[in-house]
Design a protein around this motif. Structure first.
Motif, short mmCIF file in Angstrom:
data_model
loop_
_atom_site.label_atom_id
_atom_site.label_comp_id
_atom_site.label_asym_id
_atom_site.label_seq_id
_atom_site.Cartn_x
_atom_site.Cartn_y
_atom_site.Cartn_z
N PHE A 97 -0.86 16.01 -10.52
CA PHE A 97 -1.24 15.76 -11.92
C PHE A 97 -1.27 14.26 -12.21
O PHE A 97 -2.24 13.73 -12.79
CB PHE A 97 -0.26 16.47 -12.85
N LEU A 98 -0.23 13.54 -11.80
CA LEU A 98 -0.18 12.10 -12.06
C LEU A 98 -1.26 11.37 -11.27
O LEU A 98 -1.80 10.35 -11.74
CB LEU A 98 1.20 11.56 -11.72
N ASP A 99 -1.61 11.87 -10.11
CA ASP A 99 -2.71 11.28 -9.35
C ASP A 99 -4.05 11.46 -10.07
O ASP A 99 -4.96 10.63 -9.92
CB ASP A 99 -2.79 11.89 -7.95
N ARG A 100 -4.17 12.54 -10.83
CA ARG A 100 -5.40 12.74 -11.61
C ARG A 100 -5.44 11.84 -12.85
O ARG A 100 -6.51 11.58 -13.39
CB ARG A 100 -5.52 14.22 -12.04
N TYR A 101 -4.27 11.41 -13.29
CA TYR A 101 -4.16 10.53 -14.47
C TYR A 101 -3.33 9.29 -14.09
O TYR A 101 -2.27 9.04 -14.66
CB TYR A 101 -3.51 11.27 -15.63
N PRO A 102 -3.79 8.51 -13.13
CA PRO A 102 -2.94 7.46 -12.54
C PRO A 102 -2.62 6.30 -13.47
O PRO A 102 -1.71 5.52 -13.19
CB PRO A 102 -3.77 6.99 -11.34
N THR A 103 -3.36 6.19 -14.58
CA THR A 103 -3.14 5.06 -15.50
C THR A 103 -2.38 5.45 -16.75
O THR A 103 -2.24 4.63 -17.67
CB THR A 103 -4.49 4.46 -15.92
N ARG A 104 -1.83 6.66 -16.81
CA ARG A 104 -1.35 7.19 -18.08
C ARG A 104 0.16 7.44 -18.15
O ARG A 104 0.64 8.09 -19.09
CB ARG A 104 -2.08 8.50 -18.41
N ALA A 105 0.93 6.94 -17.19
CA ALA A 105 2.38 7.17 -17.20
C ALA A 105 3.12 5.89 -16.86
O ALA A 105 2.61 5.04 -16.13
CB ALA A 105 2.76 8.27 -16.21
N ILE A 106 4.34 5.77 -17.42
CA ILE A 106 5.20 4.61 -17.15
C ILE A 106 6.59 5.10 -16.78
O ILE A 106 7.04 6.16 -17.22
CB ILE A 106 5.26 3.66 -18.37
N ARG A 136 12.18 9.06 -7.60
CA ARG A 136 11.83 9.91 -6.46
C ARG A 136 10.41 10.45 -6.54
O ARG A 136 9.76 10.65 -5.51
CB ARG A 136 12.83 11.07 -6.36
N ILE A 137 9.92 10.69 -7.75
CA ILE A 137 8.55 11.19 -7.90
C ILE A 137 7.56 10.18 -7.31
O ILE A 137 6.48 10.57 -6.84
CB ILE A 137 8.24 11.47 -9.39
N ASN A 138 7.92 8.90 -7.29
CA ASN A 138 7.01 7.87 -6.78
C ASN A 138 6.61 8.13 -5.33
O ASN A 138 5.49 7.82 -4.91
CB ASN A 138 7.65 6.48 -6.87
N LYS A 139 7.55 8.68 -4.55
CA LYS A 139 7.28 8.90 -3.12
C LYS A 139 6.12 9.85 -2.90
O LYS A 139 5.43 9.77 -1.88
CB LYS A 139 8.53 9.42 -2.43
N ALA A 140 5.90 10.76 -3.84
CA ALA A 140 4.87 11.78 -3.69
C ALA A 140 3.52 11.36 -4.26
O ALA A 140 2.53 12.08 -4.11
CB ALA A 140 5.32 13.08 -4.36
N LEU A 141 3.46 10.19 -4.88
CA LEU A 141 2.24 9.76 -5.54
C LEU A 141 1.24 9.15 -4.56
O LEU A 141 1.62 8.54 -3.56
CB LEU A 141 2.57 8.71 -6.61
N GLY A 142 -0.04 9.28 -4.89
CA GLY A 142 -1.06 8.53 -4.17
C GLY A 142 -0.96 7.06 -4.51
O GLY A 142 -0.26 6.65 -5.45
N ASP A 143 -1.69 6.23 -3.78
CA ASP A 143 -1.56 4.79 -3.93
C ASP A 143 -1.92 4.29 -5.32
O ASP A 143 -1.26 3.38 -5.85
CB ASP A 143 -2.43 4.08 -2.89
N LYS A 144 -2.94 4.84 -5.94
CA LYS A 144 -3.35 4.34 -7.26
C LYS A 144 -2.28 4.64 -8.30
O LYS A 144 -1.93 3.78 -9.11
CB LYS A 144 -4.69 4.94 -7.68
N ALA A 145 -1.77 5.86 -8.31
CA ALA A 145 -0.72 6.21 -9.26
C ALA A 145 0.57 5.45 -8.94
O ALA A 145 1.29 5.03 -9.86
CB ALA A 145 -0.47 7.72 -9.25
N PHE A 146 0.86 5.24 -7.67
CA PHE A 146 2.05 4.47 -7.30
C PHE A 146 1.95 3.05 -7.84
O PHE A 146 2.92 2.52 -8.40
CB PHE A 146 2.20 4.45 -5.78
N ARG A 147 0.80 2.44 -7.69
CA ARG A 147 0.62 1.08 -8.22
C ARG A 147 0.76 1.07 -9.74
O ARG A 147 1.41 0.20 -10.31
CB ARG A 147 -0.75 0.54 -7.82
N GLY A 148 0.17 2.06 -10.40
CA GLY A 148 0.23 2.10 -11.85
C GLY A 148 1.61 2.35 -12.39
O GLY A 148 2.03 1.75 -13.38
#
Length: 380
Positions: A309-318, A343-355
């Motif tokens: 879900f966060l990978d689909r909205y990579p710019t919308r969470a802090i 811990r959720i960061n480990k599962a994110l794709g690169d774009k969401a991780f950067r954001g």
């Protein structure tokens, strides 16, 4: 503790100055001649940063931003301001929003935490914000970079908010650049005389929401979705807020989750979030509080759903910890809460991780002139 197993080797601590210097010194000790204090301030986050990108295979997954950090407790003694900023520096957090806690216990209650004192009223107050501001002005922190937040706002009495902002403007001009965490509805406070704001209250927010909108100030709103018996009982209050103020920067604290809502179907929750994010482009989600990890992300198969879900909205969470700086806590508690909420960061794709983890979304939302590094492609 897992985060302690990811300390850098000495080979990554070379002195290289680049645009990502704020991530300097992330969780390692400066040893003798390896680094001087000046070099620590100037150096980037390891070999990945030296190449101009962030190497996820070598660098920690913990967030460099804490957008939800209470420098003051509900009651009792606080950890000293500069000790908290020391925690941030030691943990590698380079930007944070400085929350007070607007809802304070009476000074004569003897309580530190509201849950320990049911029946004791907990009411919004300016005192924590003013203490934070005075400490901020005196300390003049540069690393970490801090953003003062107005947490005094009583959403049930919106007529009191514009005069409060005017007072802050007079006493600390230009210093407050965030608002919240403020409570639209927080079930945990019901035993302490808190009641949800009404639709009429929300309508009457217009004057202060106009001030925030004109100044580009985000507001973090605690709005419980519901509880295990009625999972979406209070969702209409958040929907009414978004409907009336679509052009404000609204941050939904904890994605609407709480201890009272431990059994919501993740798919249902994600559908709600997707619908609102699609309808309201200025809405952002706050991933703070370890309850998200403990009650949801840690369950089998659930982390992957939220990460997708966060990978689909990579710019919308802090990111954030929701750490409350009461004197009965120390650095180890902060370090653990940062690790758990990251811990959720480990599962994110690169774009969401950067954001999220590297702070790009926070910088943009907060108007910070900072850019997170790109993630090294070879690291994945």
């Amino acid at each position: 503790m897992p985060c302690r197993q990811r300390r850098r080797s000495a080979s990554t601590r070379e002195v290289v100055i680049n645009s990502y210097a704020f991530r300097t010194g992330r969780r390692f000790a400066v040893v003798g001649a390896v680094l001087t204090a000046t070099a620590v301030v100037a150096s980037p986050a390891g070999a990945g940063a030296a190449r101009g990108c962030f190497d996820r295979a070598k660098e920690p997954y913990t967030s460099v931003v804490d957008s939800h950090l209470h420098f003051r407790p509900f009651g009792g003694r606080a950890i000293p301001f500069e000790e908290v900023t020391g925690y941030l520096h030691k943990a590698g957090v380079r930007h944070a929003s400085v929350y007070g806690i607007g809802q304070t216990l009476p000074v004569d209650s003897g309580c530190t935490y509201y849950l320990d004192c049911p029946g004791t009223p907990v009411a919004p107050s300016m005192k924590n914000d003013l203490v934070n501001a005075a400490n901020y002005v005196e300390a003049k922190p540069q690393d970490p970079a801090l953003t003062l937040s107005m947490t005094f706002m009583d959403l049930n009495r919106p007529e009191t908010i514009p005069p409060g902002i005017a007072l802050y403007d007079k006493e600390f001009p230009g210093k407050f650049r965030w608002a919240g965490e403020v409570n639209l509805v927080k079930q945990a406070l019901f035993p302490n005389h808190h009641t949800p704001a009404t639709n009429k209250n929300i309508e009457d927010w217009a004057p202060f929401m106009k001030v925030l909108r004109e100044r580009g100030i985000p507001i973090t709103i605690h709005a419980d979705l519901g509880n295990d018996r009625e999972p979406t009982k209070y969702l209409p209050l958040m929907e009414e807020t978004l409907r009336r103020y679509p052009h404000n920067k609204i941050v939904w604290a904890h994605m609407g989750l709480s201890k009272e809502l431990a059994t919501l179907d993740p798919d249902q929750h994600i559908r709600i979030l997707e619908r609102l994010l699609d309808a309201y482009p200025r809405l952002a989600l706050d991933l703070s509080w370890r309850v998200l990890e403990d009650q949801y992300f840690s369950k089998p198969g659930v982390r992957e759903k939220y990460a997708a879900f966060l990978d689909r909205y990579p710019t919308r969470a802090i990111p954030g910890t929701d750490f409350v700086a009461s004197r009965n806590k120390d650095y180890k508690v902060y370090e653990e809460e940062l690790e758990v909420t990251s811990r959720i960061n480990k599962a994110l794709g690169d774009k969401a991780f950067r954001g999220i983890a590297l702070g790009e979304n926070y910088f943009r939302l907060n108007g910070v002139k900072e850019t997170a590094p790109e993630v090294c492609k070879a690291a994945r």
